[in-house]
Design an enzyme around this catalytic site. Structure first.
Site, PDB file in Angstrom:
ATOM      1  N   GLY A  52      -8.481  -3.714  -8.521  1.00  0.00           N
ATOM      2  CA  GLY A  52      -7.851  -3.186  -7.306  1.00  0.00           C
ATOM      3  C   GLY A  52      -7.930  -1.685  -7.106  1.00  0.00           C
ATOM      4  CG  ASP A 111       4.415  -7.169  -6.434  1.00  0.00           C
ATOM      5  OD1 ASP A 111       5.381  -6.960  -5.681  1.00  0.00           O
ATOM      6  OD2 ASP A 111       3.894  -8.287  -6.540  1.00  0.00           O
ATOM      7  CG  PHE A 160      -0.277 -10.487  -0.456  1.00  0.00           C
ATOM      8  CD1 PHE A 160       0.010 -10.450  -1.816  1.00  0.00           C
ATOM      9  CD2 PHE A 160      -1.600 -10.568  -0.056  1.00  0.00           C
ATOM     10  CE1 PHE A 160      -1.008 -10.502  -2.760  1.00  0.00           C
ATOM     11  CE2 PHE A 160      -2.625 -10.623  -0.992  1.00  0.00           C
ATOM     12  CZ  PHE A 160      -2.325 -10.588  -2.350  1.00  0.00           C
ATOM     13  CB  VAL A 161      -0.850  -4.798   1.517  1.00  0.00           C
ATOM     14  CG1 VAL A 161       0.447  -4.601   2.268  1.00  0.00           C
ATOM     15  CG2 VAL A 161      -0.718  -4.317   0.075  1.00  0.00           C
ATOM     16  NE  ARG A 173     -11.517  -7.109  -5.481  1.00  0.00           N
ATOM     17  CZ  ARG A 173     -10.379  -7.209  -6.153  1.00  0.00           C
ATOM     18  NH1 ARG A 173      -9.468  -6.264  -6.021  1.00  0.00           N
ATOM     19  NH2 ARG A 173     -10.138  -8.241  -6.931  1.00  0.00           N
TER      20      ARG A 173
HETATM   21  P1  5GP Z   1       2.796  -6.445 -10.852  1.00  0.00           P
HETATM   22  O1  5GP Z   1       2.445  -6.741 -12.278  1.00  0.00           O
HETATM   23  O2  5GP Z   1       3.421  -5.093 -10.644  1.00  0.00           O
HETATM   24  O3  5GP Z   1       3.602  -7.563 -10.247  1.00  0.00           O
HETATM   25  O4  5GP Z   1       1.475  -6.540 -10.027  1.00  0.00           O
HETATM   26  C1  5GP Z   1       0.479  -5.650 -10.059  1.00  0.00           C
HETATM   27  C2  5GP Z   1      -0.801  -6.286  -9.569  1.00  0.00           C
HETATM   28  O5  5GP Z   1      -0.567  -7.384  -8.670  1.00  0.00           O
HETATM   29  C3  5GP Z   1      -1.591  -5.287  -8.795  1.00  0.00           C
HETATM   30  O6  5GP Z   1      -2.430  -4.546  -9.629  1.00  0.00           O
HETATM   31  C4  5GP Z   1      -2.341  -6.154  -7.815  1.00  0.00           C
HETATM   32  O7  5GP Z   1      -3.523  -6.609  -8.390  1.00  0.00           O
HETATM   33  C5  5GP Z   1      -1.434  -7.360  -7.583  1.00  0.00           C
HETATM   34  N1  5GP Z   1      -0.636  -7.228  -6.343  1.00  0.00           N
HETATM   35  C6  5GP Z   1       0.680  -7.023  -6.225  1.00  0.00           C
HETATM   36  N2  5GP Z   1       1.066  -6.957  -4.935  1.00  0.00           N
HETATM   37  C7  5GP Z   1      -0.062  -7.104  -4.212  1.00  0.00           C
HETATM   38  C8  5GP Z   1      -0.324  -7.104  -2.798  1.00  0.00           C
HETATM   39  O8  5GP Z   1       0.524  -6.941  -1.920  1.00  0.00           O
HETATM   40  N3  5GP Z   1      -1.627  -7.288  -2.459  1.00  0.00           N
HETATM   41  C9  5GP Z   1      -2.621  -7.467  -3.352  1.00  0.00           C
HETATM   42  N4  5GP Z   1      -3.850  -7.644  -2.889  1.00  0.00           N
HETATM   43  N5  5GP Z   1      -2.408  -7.459  -4.691  1.00  0.00           N
HETATM   44  C10 5GP Z   1      -1.140  -7.288  -5.104  1.00  0.00           C
END
Ligand code: 5GP
Length: 185
Positions: A52, A111, A160-161, A173
């Site tokens: 990402g 997130d 969700f973006v 992407r």
């Molecule tokens: P966390 O471990 O903080 O829940 O998530 C981190 C990872 O989840 C990010 O590096 C990303 O890959 C994915 N992620 C979290 N929220 C989003 C979102 O709104 N859109 C997308 N495309 N990926 C997300």
């Protein structure tokens, strides 16, 4: 010529623009200045968390003017669509020792906080000289574990973006801006 059905479906899923290219550019310029001032000539190692953050890394590293090396690590926390697995998998580790480096982790989005909490601990245990985290996006209200990035460019609500490196099932992407993903069309 008529649009292919795939293209129509693809475009319908791209929702409202949340952050424009210009806004991203502006915040990256400021972040580059902050990082450059913080290290004040000391060399740094930027560690991008794939996939990402590949677009963010490319722009951020060009906004920094201290000596700068780059490295990549690939972690997965989402296995399909918009559903989080809750588990962090290091798919590709760093190819180097970091004990002589000021490390800056470059992430696309925080997130739940699980991925960065895990990776911060993992890299921290390898004893870099210092360790900081910069994230493009922060969905603070979604946190399930405590984690605060040192620098966050945009705080966003619980959508969700997609775009600017962020995907949905590996697509979108390459959008140059951040948009909301239309889950229901
Ligand atoms: P966390 O471990 O903080 O829940 O998530 C981190 C990872 O989840 C990010 O590096 C990303 O890959 C994915 N992620 C979290 N929220 C989003 C979102 O709104 N859109 C997308 N495309 N990926 C997300």
């Amino acid at each position: 010529m008529e649009k292919h059905a795939n293209q129509i479906e693809y475009e319908k899923r791209i929702g409202r623009t949340l952050i424009t290219e210009e806004q991203i550019k502006e915040e990256i310029k400021k972040a580059g200045e902050k990082i450059s001032a913080l290290y004040d000539g000391r060399p740094i190692l930027l560690v991008a968390i794939l996939k990402g953050s590949f677009v963010f890394m490319a722009d951020l590293c060009r906004a920094i003017n201290v000596p700068c090396e780059i490295a990549f690590m690939c972690a997965q926390s989402y296995f399909s669509g918009t559903e989080s697995s809750g588990k962090v998998n290091v798919v590709m580790d760093l190819d180097r020792d970091v004990t002589k480096n000021h490390v800056v982790i470059v992430e696309d989005i925080v997130d739940t906080g699980r991925t960065l909490k895990y990776l911060h601990k993992l890299i921290g245990e390898r004893n870099p000289i210092s360790l900081h985290v910069v994230t493009l996006l922060d969905k603070k209200e979604r946190r399930v574990v405590e984690f605060t990035p040192d620098l966050s460019l945009f705080e966003i609500p619980d959508y969700f973006v997609i775009g600017y490196g962020l995907d949905c099932d590996e697509k979108y992407r390459n959008l140059p801006y951040i948009a909301e993903y239309n889950i229901n069309i």
